[in-house]
Design a protein around this motif. Structure first.
Motif: not given
Length: 455
Positions: A18-41
């Motif tokens: 699986d893949r999760s995604y972090l989309i960032s722009h101008d200091g704001i980030a959106v995360v899609i379908d994160p796994q349980r170990d959120i320390d990585r995110v």
């Protein structure tokens, strides 16, 4: 105003495909379908100097425990989940056409049922134009998400829906729009194997069966090709609907040899994480060998007796920590103990058990010399494509309940690469059977002329 495009960072969880995604722009980030170990995110967001303002789920996941709820709580982000899913926590429920505003970027919700009834995809807009779509378990790379996870009574309906969802994505978005699925990198959530690590709508127009086949052919072939999926999937939707507890990655308590022996004798699971050849060379009697690799959590979760205490054996504490993280991703929390060290130091007064390891050339040499049997631990579809003459096919996930079908003779066990066979060999060894692990690529059996191809 920034003229740059958003940064799309991929967070791989290769052990689950699986893949999760972090989309960032101008200091704001959106995360899609994160796994349980959120320390990585969170570490990635810090690296990007971005604040997580939104966490988006494409669907209620069946192959892992989500980290979305905890990530939203830990960061104060808005938690976005498809409307219709009967979750037991506060969230923003979204439907087709809704827009999630994340500053200079927006995400438009597109209802794309098929993998689940309420599944959605998110179309990323920049300066009013679609530039990417996050498709979860809908459009995958050269495939689509499987449609049978909610029960056979829904499969036909969901397969037709999947076809139309993928067709809608392709019809409404330009050829250059990038496609970012959650599943399809080895996940059993894919209906058929996927291909490639990146793609666009235009590329999918040429390769995706939902876009190259008519509806009748697509539906028939997808349903006919659905294979078994891990048993732990039955627990994931329940956990994700209720709301997972925060992850606990603390080290399991150390266990001495006497306690290891007591736990094995009591029927508990004691799992050895070392390399499969190291396990074969010497292991604690009654322990099971699940080499810590990219396949570890899938197959342990598939065979594991849910709720039974689980103790881990490893060469190092790092192995124990990695396995604990992997297990937590599928809801097997807080292993009840661990033992680290050289195997002779862990058996106490007991004996070290071992069995032989060979390859397909060794099998060819042994055949005819003595009475042996061959156990093929692959899936039935793999066996049907090509198999060894006389081999008995018992897929690994069925073996614990079919041990009586295995010949009393010396058993040589193989799969496609040796990994599944090594787990099967440890199951047989636990029953004190005479076993030989074929740690070899099945292609070598083909090259040696040992295989039987279907007519």
């Amino acid at each position: 105003m920034s003229t740059t495009d958003p940064d799309i960072a991929i967070i791989e969880t290769s052990s689950l495909g699986d893949r999760s995604y972090l989309i960032s722009h101008d200091g704001i980030a959106v995360v899609i379908d994160p796994q349980r170990d959120i320390d990585r995110v969170r570490a990635l967001a810090a690296e990007k100097n971005a604040v997580i303002t939104h966490v988006l789920e494409t669907h209620i996941h069946n192959d892992y425990v989500t980290g979305g709820l905890e990530l939203a709580r830990a960061t104060g982000a808005e938690y976005v989940v498809p409307d219709g899913d009967p979750v037991e926590y506060e969230r923003r429920a979204v439907v087709d056409g809704d827009v999630v505003d994340a500053g200079s970027t927006t995400f438009e919700v597109m209802h794309t049922p098929g993998h689940t009834h309420h599944h959605v995809s998110y179309v990323l807009h920049r300066r009013g134009e679609p530039i990417a779509i996050f498709t979860g378990g809908s459009m995958l790379y050269g495939s689509t998400g499987r449609t049978d996870l909610l029960g056979s009574e829904h499969t036909d309906e969901l397969t037709h829906a999947q076809y139309h969802s993928v067709r809608r994505i392709a019809a409404e978005l330009a050829a250059e729009v990038e496609v970012y699925p959650t599943h399809g990198f080895g996940s059993f959530c894919a209906a058929t194997p996927t291909s490639g690590d990146s793609s666009t709508i235009g590329e999918q127009q040429q390769s995706n069966p939902a876009l190259t086949q008519d509806e009748h052919t697509y539906v028939d072939e997808l349903i006919a090709g659905l294979s078994a999926y891990p048993a732990y999937y039955a627990h994931m939707g329940v956990i994700n609907t209720k709301g997972p507890a925060p992850i606990d990655l603390s080290m399991p308590e150390p266990v001495d040899p006497d306690e290891l022996r007591r736990r094995i004798d009591a029927g508990q699971w004691v799992v050895d994480l070392r390399a499969r050849t190291a396990f074969a060379a010497g292991h604690v009697d009654g322990s099971l060998g699940f080499e810590l690799s990219t396949s570890f959590v899938t197959y342990l979760g598939w065979l594991y007796q849910w709720g039974v205490p689980l103790t881990l054996i490893g060469e190092t504490t790092d192995q124990i920590a990695e396995a604990t993280r992997e297990l937590a991703r599928i809801g097997i929390d807080s292993p009840s103990g661990s033992a680290v060290g050289e195997i002779h130091s862990l058996v106490g007064d007991g004996k070290v058990r071992s069995y032989d390891v060979s390859d397909f050339a060794g099998l060819a040499a042994a055949t005819g010399e003595r009475e042996i049997s061959v156990l093929d631990a692959r899936q039935q579809s793999e066996y049907a494509d090509s198999h060894l003459p006389g081999a008995v096919n018992i897929p690994l996930h069925e073996l614990p309940h079919r041990l009586e079908e295995v010949s009393a003779a010396e058993v040589w066990v193989h799969c496609a690469s040796g990994y599944r066979a090594s787990i099967a060999a440890s199951l047989l060894d636990r029953e004190h059977r005479t076993v030989v692990l074929i740690d070899d690529d099945y292609e070598h059996a083909v090259q040696l002329g040992l295989h039987t191809s279907p007519a």
